[in-house]
Design a protein around this motif. Structure first.
Motif, mmCIF file in Angstrom:
data_model
loop_
_atom_site.group_PDB
_atom_site.id
_atom_site.type_symbol
_atom_site.label_atom_id
_atom_site.label_comp_id
_atom_site.label_asym_id
_atom_site.label_seq_id
_atom_site.Cartn_x
_atom_site.Cartn_y
_atom_site.Cartn_z
ATOM 1 N N ALA A 252 23.619 79.247 -13.911
ATOM 2 C CA ALA A 252 23.524 80.384 -12.952
ATOM 3 C C ALA A 252 24.913 80.265 -12.163
ATOM 4 N N GLU A 260 21.491 87.447 -9.889
ATOM 5 C CA GLU A 260 20.600 86.453 -9.659
ATOM 6 C C GLU A 260 21.073 84.999 -9.687
ATOM 7 N N SER A 262 18.323 82.693 -9.397
ATOM 8 C CA SER A 262 16.935 81.903 -9.954
ATOM 9 C C SER A 262 16.966 82.358 -11.339
ATOM 10 N N ILE A 264 13.940 81.690 -12.852
ATOM 11 C CA ILE A 264 12.495 82.418 -12.724
ATOM 12 C C ILE A 264 12.638 83.793 -12.385
ATOM 13 N N ASN A 265 13.335 84.243 -11.586
ATOM 14 C CA ASN A 265 13.598 85.679 -11.146
ATOM 15 C C ASN A 265 14.228 86.241 -12.355
ATOM 16 N N THR A 266 15.095 85.799 -12.695
ATOM 17 C CA THR A 266 15.742 86.635 -13.889
ATOM 18 C C THR A 266 15.056 86.691 -15.098
ATOM 19 N N GLN A 281 3.422 84.320 -12.163
ATOM 20 C CA GLN A 281 4.217 83.127 -11.904
ATOM 21 C C GLN A 281 4.247 82.035 -12.944
ATOM 22 N N ASP A 285 7.170 80.708 -15.211
ATOM 23 C CA ASP A 285 7.370 79.166 -15.334
ATOM 24 C C ASP A 285 7.351 78.868 -16.687
#
Length: 310
Positions: A252, A260, A262, A264-266, A281, A285
Motif C-alpha cells: 500500500a 487508496e 485499504s 479491501i477498498n481497492t 464485505q 474480505d
C-alpha cells in the motif's frame, strides 16, 4: 428485402472476420515476437554472475547525495522493506516535484514482459535508463563521475566489463533485480498441485477472483505483469501496465495514483470499475485473504531484505 439484408449483414460479418484475422496474424508474427525478443535480449545479455548482481545492489542502494549528484537513489522509491515498492502515495523527482505515479513493486521481473507503468518498455535495461535520466536526473556523464569516484564500483566495473560505462551500470542493476530470490508463496504451492495449501476461505476468495474476471488482466503465476489495461486519468481512458499482485498485502498505497490505502477498498473499487458489480464485505474480505496467500520473502546477496509474515 429480408434476404438482401441478411446477405449484406453476412458479407459485413465475413469482412470484419477477415480483418480481425489479419490483425491477429500481425500481432502474433510481428508485435509479440519483438516484445518477447527484446525482453529476452535484455536478460540474456546480463549473465555475468554474482559479482554483477552484487555491484547492481550497491548501485541500486547508492545515496547519490553523498556523491554530489542529487538526493535520489533507486531505493528512495523502491524500498526493499516494502517489497521494493514505496510507502508514499507519490515520491519526489530530483526537482522536488511529485512523481506522476505511485512507485510499483519490483517483484519477479523475470516473469514480466513489459516494464514501466506508462512507457511499457519490453526492455528492462531501457526502463532503468529512463528512470535514471528522467526521475533521478542522473545523466550518463554524472553516472560515470559516480563510478569513477567510488573505488569499489570502479574496481568491479573494470573486472566485469573492462571499462566504465553508463550502459553497464544499467545492466548490473537489471541483473540485481532479476536475481532477487523469492520464497514460495502459499499460492505458488497451490499452483504446483498442493490443494491443501489454501484454506477453505482462501479458496473461496480465489473462486470469486476468477468469477469476477480479475484473472483476465491479473494472469500468470505473478497475477499480472503480462499485459496492459485501460484506466481513467483526468476523464481520459489510457492504457497502463497491469501490476503483479505478489506481495500486494504489503505494498500500500494502491492504484496507479496511490489514492487508496485499504486493500479491501481497492478490491471493491476494481470490481465496480471492471466487472461492474459491487462486492459484499464478505466477498471483498475473501478475495483479500486469497491475495494475501501470494506473499513471498525476498533475498539478495546480502541476505533476506523483506520478510513476508505467514
Amino acid at each position: 428485402m429480408d434476404f438482401y439484408l441478411l446477405t449484406a449483414l453476412t458479407q459485413t460479418f465475413r469482412t470484419a472476420c477477415r480483418k480481425l484475422a489479419v490483425l491477429l496474424c500481425f500481432i502474433m508474427f510481428f508485435i509479440l515476437p519483438k516484445a518477447w525478443g527484446d525482453h529476452a535480449e535484455s536478460i540474456t545479455q546480463l549473465h555475468r554472475g554474482e559479482k554483477a548482481a552484487e555491484t547492481g545492489r550497491l548501485l541500486f542502494n547508492l545515496d547519490f547525495k553523498t556523491q554530489g549528484v542529487n538526493n535520489i537513489s533507486c531505493s528512495s522509491c523502491h524500498q526493499a522493506s516494502r517489497s521494493f515498492a514505496s510507502s508514499k502515495q507519490f515520491n519526489r523527482t530530483f526537482t522536488g516535484q511529485a512523481t506522476r505515479y505511485n512507485a510499483p513493486a519490483l517483484v519477479r521481473l523475470n516473469h514480466q514482459i513489459v516494464f514501466g507503468i506508462e512507457r511499457q518498455d519490453p526492455n528492462l535495461v531501457n526502463q532503468i535508463r529512463h528512470c535514471f535520466q528522467n526521475n533521478m536526473n542522473v545523466t550518463p556523464a554524472k553516472l560515470l563521475f559516480v563510478l569513477q569516484s567510488d573505488d569499489v564500483l570502479k574496481t568491479n566495473f573494470n573486472q566485469l566489463f573492462g571499462r566504465l560505462s553508463a550502459g553497464s551500470a544499467y545492466q548490473v542493476i537489471a541483473q540485481y533485480l532479476l536475481d532477487l530470490e523469492f520464497s514460495e508463496s502459499k499460492y505458488d504451492q497451490f499452483l504446483n498441485g498442493d490443494t491443501k495449501a489454501l484454506s477453505e476461505e482462501e479458496r473461496a476468495g480465489y473462486q470469486l477472483f476468477m468469477e469476477h474476471g480479475c484473472n483476465h488482466c491479473h494472469s500468470g503465476s505473478e497475477l499480472g505483469g503480462l499485459t496492459t489495461a485501460p484506466v481513467q486519468i483526468n476523464n481520459e481512458k489510457v492504457w497502463r501496465k497491469v501490476p503483479t499482485l505478489r506481495n500486494i498485502a504489503f505494498t500500500a498505497p494502491y492504484l496507479h495514483d496511490g489514492r487508496e490505502i485499504s486493500l479491501i477498498n481497492t478490491i471493491d473499487f476494481m470490481a465496480k470499475t471492471y466487472s461492474y458489480r459491487a462486492l459484499s464485505q464478505d466477498e471483498a474480505d475473501k478475495i483479500a485473504r486469497f491475495l494475501s496467500t501470494h506473499s513471498s520473502s525476498i533475498s539478495d546477496s546480502s541476505g533476506e531484505v523483506f520478510r513476508a509474515p505467514h
